[in-house]
Design a protein around this motif. Structure first.
Motif, PDB file in Angstrom:
ATOM      1  N   PRO A   1       0.829  -1.211   0.000  1.00  0.00           N
ATOM      2  CA  PRO A   1       0.000   0.000   0.000  1.00  0.00           C
ATOM      3  C   PRO A   1       0.863   1.260   0.000  1.00  0.00           C
ATOM      4  O   PRO A   1       2.008   1.253   0.468  1.00  0.00           O
ATOM      5  CB  PRO A   1      -0.803  -0.112   1.295  1.00  0.00           C
ATOM      6  N   ALA A   2       0.291   2.341  -0.499  1.00  0.00           N
ATOM      7  CA  ALA A   2       1.034   3.598  -0.663  1.00  0.00           C
ATOM      8  C   ALA A   2       1.654   4.103   0.625  1.00  0.00           C
ATOM      9  O   ALA A   2       2.757   4.625   0.621  1.00  0.00           O
ATOM     10  CB  ALA A   2       0.109   4.661  -1.245  1.00  0.00           C
ATOM     11  N   ASN A   3       0.994   3.916   1.733  1.00  0.00           N
ATOM     12  CA  ASN A   3       1.502   4.441   2.996  1.00  0.00           C
ATOM     13  C   ASN A   3       2.501   3.512   3.679  1.00  0.00           C
ATOM     14  O   ASN A   3       3.008   3.840   4.739  1.00  0.00           O
ATOM     15  CB  ASN A   3       0.346   4.749   3.946  1.00  0.00           C
ATOM     16  N   ARG A   4       2.788   2.339   3.081  1.00  0.00           N
ATOM     17  CA  ARG A   4       3.717   1.397   3.720  1.00  0.00           C
ATOM     18  C   ARG A   4       4.822   0.950   2.773  1.00  0.00           C
ATOM     19  O   ARG A   4       5.212  -0.207   2.778  1.00  0.00           O
ATOM     20  CB  ARG A   4       2.954   0.176   4.218  1.00  0.00           C
ATOM     21  N   MET A   5       5.345   1.861   1.956  1.00  0.00           N
ATOM     22  CA  MET A   5       6.393   1.493   1.003  1.00  0.00           C
ATOM     23  C   MET A   5       7.705   1.214   1.724  1.00  0.00           C
ATOM     24  O   MET A   5       8.099   1.976   2.605  1.00  0.00           O
ATOM     25  CB  MET A   5       6.645   2.631   0.009  1.00  0.00           C
ATOM     26  N   PRO A   6       8.411   0.145   1.350  1.00  0.00           N
ATOM     27  CA  PRO A   6       9.743  -0.074   1.899  1.00  0.00           C
ATOM     28  C   PRO A   6      10.681   1.041   1.435  1.00  0.00           C
ATOM     29  O   PRO A   6      10.460   1.657   0.405  1.00  0.00           O
ATOM     30  CB  PRO A   6      10.180  -1.413   1.300  1.00  0.00           C
ATOM     31  N   HIS A   7      11.732   1.284   2.194  1.00  0.00           N
ATOM     32  CA  HIS A   7      12.639   2.387   1.896  1.00  0.00           C
ATOM     33  C   HIS A   7      13.247   2.309   0.508  1.00  0.00           C
ATOM     34  O   HIS A   7      13.446   3.325  -0.135  1.00  0.00           O
ATOM     35  CB  HIS A   7      13.761   2.464   2.936  1.00  0.00           C
TER      36      HIS A   7
END
Length: 157
Positions: free
Chosen positions: A137-143
């Protein structure tokens, strides 16, 4: 001593023939989605598959962008702009009774990307393989997926 020569040769890929979708029978693509991670190759062992199966009838010229839109149709949470879809092919290892996974591309809702126009045939998908999609999801992108932000580079820590 004999002289050595080298020659640069441009590799020319044959143009991919478009599939006539009116005359060609579609294939059953078994897709398995998971949030924030890929399913484990062990989930496919001994004839088993993960529970989160999506069955799609499509053709070998289907692009990753097209497959992304089909997943978004049945999964409303993935429609948000900035959601990442990380595609991998799951295929049987011919030397051992296990499955292997090979990542083939990433698409993002609302953004164009380098992998959007990759087709199943271009990534060497074979009928009978599975498609595994890690949905972030957009709010939980890996670095590693995030774009660098200008204000982040001048932090003292």
């Amino acid at each position: 001593m004999a002289g050595l020569e080298s020659m640069v040769v441009e590799e020319v890929k044959p143009a991919e023939k478009p599939v006539d979708r009116e005359k060609t029978c579609p294939l059953l693509l078994r897709v398995f989605c998971a949030t924030g991670r890929h399913n484990s190759p062990g989930d496919y062992a001994r004839g088993g598959v993960p529970q989160n199966e999506l069955q799609i009838y499509t053709w070998m010229d289907a692009t990753l962008r097209e497959l992304t839109s089909l997943v978004k149709e049945v999964n409303p949470e993935t429609r948000r702009k900035g959601t990442y879809f990380d595609f991998a092919i799951v295929y049987p290892d011919m030397r051992t009774p296990t499955y292997r996974m090979r990542e083939i591309g990433i698409t993002c809702s609302g953004q164009r990307g380098n992998d959007d126009n990759k087709t199943l045939s271009q990534v060497k998908f074979q009928i009978g393989n599975y498609l595994d999609i890690s949905i972030t999801p957009a709010n939980r992108m890996p670095h590693q997926m995030r774009r660098p932000q200008p204000y982040m580079s001048n932090r003292p820590y």
